[in-house]
Design an enzyme around this catalytic site. Structure first.
Site, PDB file in Angstrom:
ATOM      1  N   GLU A  84      45.720 -11.721   7.078  1.00  0.00           N
ATOM      2  CA  GLU A  84      45.306 -13.068   6.733  1.00  0.00           C
ATOM      3  C   GLU A  84      46.560 -13.902   6.527  1.00  0.00           C
ATOM      4  O   GLU A  84      47.612 -13.390   6.165  1.00  0.00           O
ATOM      5  CB  GLU A  84      44.436 -13.070   5.473  1.00  0.00           C
ATOM      6  CG  GLU A  84      43.093 -12.390   5.700  1.00  0.00           C
ATOM      7  CD  GLU A  84      42.146 -12.512   4.531  1.00  0.00           C
ATOM      8  OE1 GLU A  84      41.008 -12.951   4.752  1.00  0.00           O
ATOM      9  OE2 GLU A  84      42.539 -12.149   3.405  1.00  0.00           O
ATOM     10  N   GLY A 105      42.186  -2.238  -1.085  1.00  0.00           N
ATOM     11  CA  GLY A 105      42.850  -1.951  -2.344  1.00  0.00           C
ATOM     12  C   GLY A 105      44.308  -1.572  -2.204  1.00  0.00           C
ATOM     13  O   GLY A 105      44.862  -1.482  -1.112  1.00  0.00           O
ATOM     14  N   LYS A 139      47.761   1.801   6.135  1.00  0.00           N
ATOM     15  CA  LYS A 139      46.905   2.918   5.732  1.00  0.00           C
ATOM     16  C   LYS A 139      45.506   2.418   5.361  1.00  0.00           C
ATOM     17  O   LYS A 139      44.898   1.638   6.108  1.00  0.00           O
ATOM     18  CB  LYS A 139      47.562   3.691   4.580  1.00  0.00           C
ATOM     19  CG  LYS A 139      48.956   4.217   4.867  1.00  0.00           C
ATOM     20  CD  LYS A 139      49.521   4.930   3.659  1.00  0.00           C
ATOM     21  CE  LYS A 139      50.927   5.391   3.851  1.00  0.00           C
ATOM     22  NZ  LYS A 139      51.487   6.024   2.642  1.00  0.00           N
ATOM     23  N   LYS A 148      39.827 -17.366   4.144  1.00  0.00           N
ATOM     24  CA  LYS A 148      38.982 -16.904   5.247  1.00  0.00           C
ATOM     25  C   LYS A 148      38.469 -18.064   6.096  1.00  0.00           C
ATOM     26  O   LYS A 148      38.419 -17.975   7.327  1.00  0.00           O
ATOM     27  CB  LYS A 148      37.822 -16.071   4.697  1.00  0.00           C
ATOM     28  CG  LYS A 148      38.281 -14.776   4.047  1.00  0.00           C
ATOM     29  CD  LYS A 148      37.132 -13.879   3.657  1.00  0.00           C
ATOM     30  CE  LYS A 148      37.626 -12.642   2.919  1.00  0.00           C
ATOM     31  NZ  LYS A 148      38.644 -11.864   3.643  1.00  0.00           N
ATOM     32  N   CYS A 192      45.101  -7.475  -6.164  1.00  0.00           N
ATOM     33  CA  CYS A 192      45.148  -6.347  -5.214  1.00  0.00           C
ATOM     34  C   CYS A 192      46.554  -5.788  -5.047  1.00  0.00           C
ATOM     35  O   CYS A 192      46.737  -4.586  -4.861  1.00  0.00           O
ATOM     36  CB  CYS A 192      44.624  -6.792  -3.848  1.00  0.00           C
ATOM     37  SG  CYS A 192      42.967  -7.478  -3.856  1.00  0.00           S
ATOM     38  N   GLY A 230      36.964  -3.437  -2.101  1.00  0.00           N
ATOM     39  CA  GLY A 230      37.397  -2.062  -2.278  1.00  0.00           C
ATOM     40  C   GLY A 230      37.417  -1.267  -0.987  1.00  0.00           C
ATOM     41  O   GLY A 230      36.754  -1.619  -0.001  1.00  0.00           O
ATOM     42  N   VAL A 231      38.170  -0.169  -1.005  1.00  0.00           N
ATOM     43  CA  VAL A 231      38.357   0.650   0.196  1.00  0.00           C
ATOM     44  C   VAL A 231      37.043   1.248   0.680  1.00  0.00           C
ATOM     45  O   VAL A 231      36.719   1.181   1.877  1.00  0.00           O
ATOM     46  CB  VAL A 231      39.388   1.766  -0.072  1.00  0.00           C
ATOM     47  CG1 VAL A 231      39.456   2.722   1.120  1.00  0.00           C
ATOM     48  CG2 VAL A 231      40.759   1.175  -0.339  1.00  0.00           C
ATOM     49  N   SER A 238      25.238 -15.491 -13.516  1.00  0.00           N
ATOM     50  CA  SER A 238      26.692 -15.487 -13.615  1.00  0.00           C
ATOM     51  C   SER A 238      27.042 -15.531 -15.101  1.00  0.00           C
ATOM     52  O   SER A 238      26.539 -16.378 -15.839  1.00  0.00           O
ATOM     53  CB  SER A 238      27.294 -16.696 -12.885  1.00  0.00           C
ATOM     54  OG  SER A 238      28.700 -16.708 -13.031  1.00  0.00           O
ATOM     55  N   GLU A 285      40.995  -6.675   3.941  1.00  0.00           N
ATOM     56  CA  GLU A 285      42.035  -6.696   2.907  1.00  0.00           C
ATOM     57  C   GLU A 285      41.480  -5.887   1.749  1.00  0.00           C
ATOM     58  O   GLU A 285      40.604  -6.344   1.026  1.00  0.00           O
ATOM     59  CB  GLU A 285      42.353  -8.135   2.496  1.00  0.00           C
ATOM     60  CG  GLU A 285      43.717  -8.293   1.844  1.00  0.00           C
ATOM     61  CD  GLU A 285      43.711  -8.009   0.357  1.00  0.00           C
ATOM     62  OE1 GLU A 285      44.068  -6.851   0.004  1.00  0.00           O
ATOM     63  OE2 GLU A 285      43.358  -8.878  -0.430  1.00  0.00           O
TER      64      GLU A 285
END
Length: 490
Positions: free
Chosen positions: A464, A254, A457, A162, A286, A230-231, A26, A252
């Protein structure tokens, strides 16, 4: 390297060594220094985490809703007591300013956990009479073992978004944070255990999403995947979940959200909102309103107001309390954002302010990018079409509000949208036509625990937060009861 702490996996209420023999680092994006080394899970470790979660979930689900609520409330108290300690770690790991992590990330995460702790006792079925001798009733039962896959921009907040509804409903969760920001998930696991959560009910596994995520989404015991990211990755997760055991998913993803400023808008307020919608959290949100639509006649005055505000942004060491703009989350992400900025220049957009890497003094050591405002943008530009996930605003002009709405909707994304106007009737009329799941009028960005969050879309599936989310962490069992005689047709 001798001072760098080695982090193990957190399974069944304790730290345990991974069996893969692999580790990853990290990195503090403000300095480029290694701050921790993390053991990476193997498929064997995932099996151990699933087995642990299945055992713990039975214990957890057997508790009364009041008992579950009490334990979750204890965790809320601990989170709030350790707010600054957790915020400092989050800042170290993400590069986000401490002025932000200490007032938003842990605070709002704890708010969501408190909200669902209160709702735990409200999970109930219904009883419906059919005739005098018969009725049916329903039970809302937990799914069992679920998995959460987090993103790097709000690590502990996403882990709480979550886990809170999942645990309130009686499930166990295996959580995989982003390998870019892995640290605060460990602290959350410790807090849950300290609060009294049974062993196995919240396990943390670490590693690359393409491996760990695939093992989680394909595992037969795991009943649901909640993913933020990401999508393209989200599509793969959804396909994998459907192709394995037809899991329920929450996605959830982009966004490339529009902010429409109307003719009657107060320009000072509009500029305040636009700057917050683009540069909060160094632009790594986002829901950012990166496509700012302004009437042609207001363009010059609006641009001036925006530039004045951007000049007031205090970029610097994220640990300093007066800093409100830190580095991007990583050096690879910085390079990605800089490539988008270069694309904007090449395609003819005009840089009003920023447009470069920040290299003054100690900033040169970190992944700092100047807050950037482009104007004279067009809808077909790469910076207007694609999610940048960085501090880059695109200003676009329009002639009619109908045109602005049509162009705002001309995207595969549909996460968020906003309108700035003094005409509240017009505001509602515009918002009702925008294809987005989260909308704001005369404000931007707030996501209270009570408000469902999710996109239209390609920006997501499911929601959430809010009451309805609990329905997606339970399944309904229907039971008919016959009190009278039973007559067969045979």
């Amino acid at each position: 390297m001798s001072d760098v702490k080695l982090h193990r996996l957190y399974i069944h209420g304790q730290y345990t060594d991974a069996t893969s023999g692999k580790t990853f680092d990290s990195i503090n994006p403000a300095t480029g220094e290694v701050i921790a080394t993390i053991q990476q899970a193997s498929q064997t470790d995932i099996e151990a985490a699933v087995k642990s979660a299945a055992e713990g979930q039975k214990v957890w689900a057997a508790k009364t809703a009041v008992e579950r609520s009490r334990i979750l409330r204890r965790a809320v108290d601990i989170l709030r007591e350790r707010n600054d300690e957790l915020a400092q770690l989050e800042t170290l790991d993400t590069g986000k300013a401490f002025s932000e992590t200490s007032t938003v990330d842990i605070v709002t995460g704890a708010d969501v956990l408190e909200y669902y702790a209160g709702l735990a006792t409200a999970i109930q079925g219904e009883q419906v009479p059919l005739r005098e001798s018969s009725f049916f009733y329903t039970r809302r039962e937990p799914l069992g073992v679920v998995a959460g896959i987090g993103a790097w921009n709000y690590p502990i907040q996403i882990a709480l978004w979550k886990s809170a509804p999942a645990l309130a409903a009686g499930n166990a969760m295996i959580f995989k944070p982003s390998e870019v920001t892995p640290l605060t998930a460990f602290k959350l696991a410790e807090i849950y255990s300290e609060a009294g959560l049974p062993a196995g009910v919240f396990n943390v596994v670490q590693g690359a999403g393409r491996e760990i995520g695939q093992w989680l989404t394909e595992h037969a015991v795991i009943e649901k995947i909640s993913f933020t990211g990401g999508v393209e990755t989200g599509k793969k997760v959804m396909a994998s979940a459907a192709g394995s055991t037809l899991k329920e998913v929450t996605m959830e993803l982009g966004g490339k959200s529009p902010l429409i400023i109307c003719e009657d808008a107060n320009l000072d307020r509009a500029a305040d909102i636009a700057v917050m919608a683009n540069f909060f959290s160094s632009g790594q949100v986002c829901t950012n309103g990166t496509r700012v639509f302004i009437p042609q006649r207001l363009k010059a005055a609006f641009e001036q107001a925006v530039v004045e505000r951007v000049k007031r942004i205090r970029m610097g060491d994220p640990q300093h309390t007066d800093t409100n703009f830190g580095p991007l989350v990583s050096f690879p992400h910085m390079e990605k954002v800089l490539s988008y900025i270069e694309s904007g220049k090449q395609q003819g957009a005009k840089v009003l302010i920023g447009g470069e890497r920040a290299t003054t003094g100690l900033l040169a050591q970190g992944a700092y990018v100047q807050p950037t405002v482009f104007t004279d943008c067009h809808d077909d530009m790469k910076i207007v079409q694609e999610e940048i996930f960085g501090p880059v605003m695109s200003i676009l002009t329009y002639d009619t509000i109908e045109e602005a709405i049509e162009r705002a909707n001309n995207t595969n994304f549909g996460l968020a949208a906003g309108v700035v106007t003094q005409n509240i009737s017009q505001a509602h009329q515009i918002i009702h036509q925008l294809e987005a799941g989260i909308c704001w009028i005369n404000t931007w960005g707030e996501s209270p625990a009570e408000m469902p969050v999710g996109g239209y879309k390609e920006s997501g599936v499911g929601r959430e937060n809010g009451i309805s989310t609990l329905n997606h962490y339970t399944r309904t069992k229907s039971i008919q009861v016959e009190l009278g005689d039973y007559q067969s047709v045979f």
